[in-house]
Design a protein around this motif. Structure first.
Motif, PDB file in Angstrom:
ATOM      1  N   THR A 118      30.687 -19.440 -53.658  1.00  0.00           N
ATOM      2  CA  THR A 118      29.394 -19.860 -53.095  1.00  0.00           C
ATOM      3  C   THR A 118      28.505 -18.646 -52.864  1.00  0.00           C
ATOM      4  N   ALA A 119      29.066 -17.595 -52.278  1.00  0.00           N
ATOM      5  CA  ALA A 119      28.255 -16.427 -51.928  1.00  0.00           C
ATOM      6  C   ALA A 119      27.741 -15.699 -53.166  1.00  0.00           C
ATOM      7  N   GLY A 120      28.484 -15.772 -54.258  1.00  0.00           N
ATOM      8  CA  GLY A 120      28.088 -15.056 -55.467  1.00  0.00           C
ATOM      9  C   GLY A 120      27.260 -15.891 -56.428  1.00  0.00           C
ATOM     10  N   SER A 121      27.062 -17.192 -56.144  1.00  0.00           N
ATOM     11  CA  SER A 121      26.275 -18.051 -57.029  1.00  0.00           C
ATOM     12  C   SER A 121      24.791 -17.840 -56.761  1.00  0.00           C
ATOM     13  N   SER A 122      23.964 -18.150 -57.757  1.00  0.00           N
ATOM     14  CA  SER A 122      22.523 -17.955 -57.560  1.00  0.00           C
ATOM     15  C   SER A 122      21.968 -19.038 -56.641  1.00  0.00           C
ATOM     16  N   VAL A 123      20.874 -18.697 -55.961  1.00  0.00           N
ATOM     17  CA  VAL A 123      20.174 -19.685 -55.134  1.00  0.00           C
ATOM     18  C   VAL A 123      19.664 -20.808 -56.037  1.00  0.00           C
ATOM     19  N   GLY A 124      19.300 -20.451 -57.287  1.00  0.00           N
ATOM     20  CA  GLY A 124      18.830 -21.451 -58.236  1.00  0.00           C
ATOM     21  C   GLY A 124      19.875 -22.507 -58.546  1.00  0.00           C
ATOM     22  N   LEU A 125      21.139 -22.091 -58.623  1.00  0.00           N
ATOM     23  CA  LEU A 125      22.201 -23.086 -58.877  1.00  0.00           C
ATOM     24  C   LEU A 125      22.270 -24.075 -57.710  1.00  0.00           C
ATOM     25  N   PHE A 126      22.033 -23.537 -56.506  1.00  0.00           N
ATOM     26  CA  PHE A 126      22.076 -24.389 -55.317  1.00  0.00           C
ATOM     27  C   PHE A 126      20.896 -25.368 -55.276  1.00  0.00           C
ATOM     28  N   THR A 127      19.706 -24.882 -55.627  1.00  0.00           N
ATOM     29  CA  THR A 127      18.510 -25.725 -55.506  1.00  0.00           C
ATOM     30  C   THR A 127      18.203 -26.502 -56.786  1.00  0.00           C
ATOM     31  N   TYR A 128      19.045 -26.336 -57.835  1.00  0.00           N
ATOM     32  CA  TYR A 128      18.741 -26.998 -59.105  1.00  0.00           C
ATOM     33  C   TYR A 128      18.522 -28.511 -58.997  1.00  0.00           C
ATOM     34  N   PRO A 129      19.274 -29.246 -58.152  1.00  0.00           N
ATOM     35  CA  PRO A 129      18.982 -30.692 -58.064  1.00  0.00           C
ATOM     36  C   PRO A 129      17.580 -30.988 -57.523  1.00  0.00           C
ATOM     37  N   VAL A 130      17.029 -30.052 -56.752  1.00  0.00           N
ATOM     38  CA  VAL A 130      15.684 -30.268 -56.206  1.00  0.00           C
ATOM     39  C   VAL A 130      14.637 -30.046 -57.303  1.00  0.00           C
ATOM     40  N   LEU A 131      14.844 -29.032 -58.132  1.00  0.00           N
ATOM     41  CA  LEU A 131      13.958 -28.858 -59.303  1.00  0.00           C
ATOM     42  C   LEU A 131      14.081 -30.080 -60.210  1.00  0.00           C
ATOM     43  N   GLN A 132      15.293 -30.584 -60.343  1.00  0.00           N
ATOM     44  CA  GLN A 132      15.484 -31.776 -61.178  1.00  0.00           C
ATOM     45  C   GLN A 132      14.723 -32.974 -60.594  1.00  0.00           C
ATOM     46  N   ALA A 133      14.700 -33.076 -59.286  1.00  0.00           N
ATOM     47  CA  ALA A 133      13.923 -34.149 -58.657  1.00  0.00           C
ATOM     48  C   ALA A 133      12.450 -33.986 -59.026  1.00  0.00           C
ATOM     49  N   ALA A 134      11.964 -32.758 -58.973  1.00  0.00           N
ATOM     50  CA  ALA A 134      10.564 -32.508 -59.330  1.00  0.00           C
ATOM     51  C   ALA A 134      10.302 -32.837 -60.802  1.00  0.00           C
ATOM     52  N   ASP A 135      11.263 -32.520 -61.676  1.00  0.00           N
ATOM     53  CA  ASP A 135      11.123 -32.845 -63.110  1.00  0.00           C
ATOM     54  C   ASP A 135      10.805 -34.328 -63.286  1.00  0.00           C
ATOM     55  N   ILE A 136      11.460 -35.138 -62.488  1.00  0.00           N
ATOM     56  CA  ILE A 136      11.349 -36.599 -62.626  1.00  0.00           C
ATOM     57  C   ILE A 136      10.094 -37.115 -61.934  1.00  0.00           C
ATOM     58  N   LEU A 137       9.892 -36.654 -60.686  1.00  0.00           N
ATOM     59  CA  LEU A 137       8.807 -37.198 -59.856  1.00  0.00           C
ATOM     60  C   LEU A 137       7.440 -36.789 -60.378  1.00  0.00           C
ATOM     61  N   VAL A 138       7.356 -35.639 -61.025  1.00  0.00           N
ATOM     62  CA  VAL A 138       6.047 -35.155 -61.477  1.00  0.00           C
ATOM     63  C   VAL A 138       5.463 -36.081 -62.560  1.00  0.00           C
ATOM     64  N   TYR A 139       6.345 -36.854 -63.224  1.00  0.00           N
ATOM     65  CA  TYR A 139       5.865 -37.830 -64.235  1.00  0.00           C
ATOM     66  C   TYR A 139       5.787 -39.243 -63.683  1.00  0.00           C
ATOM     67  N   GLN A 140       6.093 -39.420 -62.403  1.00  0.00           N
ATOM     68  CA  GLN A 140       6.074 -40.772 -61.822  1.00  0.00           C
ATOM     69  C   GLN A 140       6.980 -41.696 -62.636  1.00  0.00           C
ATOM     70  N   ALA A 141       8.142 -41.191 -63.017  1.00  0.00           N
ATOM     71  CA  ALA A 141       9.035 -41.964 -63.889  1.00  0.00           C
ATOM     72  C   ALA A 141       9.653 -43.145 -63.143  1.00  0.00           C
ATOM     73  N   ASP A 142       9.789 -44.262 -63.853  1.00  0.00           N
ATOM     74  CA  ASP A 142      10.459 -45.437 -63.297  1.00  0.00           C
ATOM     75  C   ASP A 142      11.967 -45.365 -63.528  1.00  0.00           C
ATOM     76  N   GLU A 143      12.358 -44.853 -64.687  1.00  0.00           N
ATOM     77  CA  GLU A 143      13.776 -44.856 -65.054  1.00  0.00           C
ATOM     78  C   GLU A 143      14.190 -43.509 -65.627  1.00  0.00           C
ATOM     79  N   VAL A 144      15.451 -43.164 -65.392  1.00  0.00           N
ATOM     80  CA  VAL A 144      15.986 -41.891 -65.866  1.00  0.00           C
ATOM     81  C   VAL A 144      17.315 -42.147 -66.578  1.00  0.00           C
TER      82      VAL A 144
END
Ligand code: ATP
Ligand code: MG
Length: 331
Positions: A118-144
């Protein structure tokens, strides 16, 4: 038309059978009935160790494979994530809405952080699901359309959209996951207790761009179970069941029909026939991918047009969100 968004990482240089059966097959089918946005998520590919030159080449190879599999840029918007800065712009707001505790519960981070700790992993690996949420929400997608392993991330995405709407008023579409009935979780051939993955050793992972001879060898060496009967039994015979599932998904024949077909024959026959079924499927895909890669300039033009279309939609969401959270408009 419902709007659909999905992404795939350009790691490993080739997609695998899990990617195709869990996700990409639906991408192609949904073009008929939905307004589709599909992206190669290169930003997600730098959450773990990477090589810049490989990443650039793998991104092109990923796009070529998507086209070869049947994604049609005339009907769907196909683009590269880093070409659309709005993903990251929305992501920051989502990071400030997401709780540290809920991000900590993501099982994929727990799996993927094992190598570096955990300590040696990037912060990006930790927050990646949040970027993924933005990937989806920015298009107002109904289905994934995604495989089973993405269920938890989709729940987080929904929670964040609901939280945003609750606090700032109806702004973001709350999306739902579209997980296929069969083959939603293709298993690794060497470790059939794990999902097939680009991040596991290659022996258990059937890549679409593998030479069919290599594929036949991987399938021959697949871990099977005790006993000799070719029957589906996810608990008792995960290895054999996995091979039957892949066969069924690619050949279109039901599991019951395949069990009858292999009655009185052994695992060797199943493996031999499966290798043929896979070879028949990948041969034209490999050929078409190579043709597309022979003209990278044309490929990049297609991706540029996709990015321009994607930005039109994404920019509207970011403008709306930035206004609602109280950022001062640029005069
Ligand atoms: P990594 O292991 O590095 O995360 P990956 O193989 O999971 O790579 P991704 O780009 O993360 O590839 O996933 C792309 C899509 O493929 C996602 O929708 C994911 O749910 C799906 N997918 C990945 N692995 C499988 C699998 N074994 N079975 C079914 N679907 C899968
Ligand atoms: Mg993954």
């Amino acid at each position: 038309l419902p709007r659909v968004l999905s992404g795939i990482q350009p790691t490993a240089g080739s997609f695998h059978l899990g990617n195709y059966l869990g996700a990409l097959r639906q991408w192609v089918a949904l073009q008929e009935t939905a307004e589709a946005f599909y992206c190669v998520v290169d930003l997600h590919a730098i959450t773990m160790d990477w090589d810049p030159e490989e990443l650039r080449q793998n991104t092109l190879t990923a796009a070529a494979q998507l086209l070869a599999l049947g994604v049609d840029p005339a009907r769907s918007t196909l683009f590269v994530q880093s070409h659309v800065p709005e993903h990251v712009q929305l992501s920051w707001v989502m990071e400030c809405l997401a709780r540290f505790g809920e991000a900590s519960r993501m099982t994929q981070f727990k799996d993927k952080s094992q190598r570096e700790g955990t300590a040696g992993s990037s912060v990006g690996l930790f927050t990646y699901p949040v970027l993924q949420a933005a990937d989806i929400l920015v298009y107002q997608a109904d289905e994934v359309p995604v495989g089973e392993d993405q269920r938890q991330h989709l729940e987080l995405t929904r929670d964040l959209a609901i939280r945003f709407n609750g606090r700032f008023g109806e702004t973001l579409t709350v999306p739902s996951a579209r997980i296929p009935e069969g083959a939603a979780k293709v298993l690794d051939l060497q470790s059939p207790e794990k999902k097939m993955s680009k991040s596991l050793p290659p022996a258990g992972c059937v890549l679409l761009l593998d030479d069919p001879k290599v594929t036949a060898k991987k399938i021959r060496s697949a871990v099977t179970d005790t006993g000799r009967e070719v029957v589906a039994d996810p608990e008792g015979k995960p290895g054999v069941t996995n091979l039957l599932t892949i066969h069924s998904a690619l050949s279109g024949r039901g599991i019951g029909e395949l069990e009858e077909h292999f009655a009185g024959r052994g695992y060797g026959d199943l493996k031999k026939e499966l290798a043929e079924v896979v070879a028949d499927f990948v041969t034209p895909v490999r050929q078409r991918t190579q043709e597309l890669l022979d003209d990278p300039a044309e490929l990049q033009r297609t991706l540029g047009q996709g990015a321009a279309r994607a930005r039109e939609v994404a920019a509207r969401t970011v403008a709306d969100v930035y206004e609602k959270v109280g950022f001062l408009p640029l005069a």
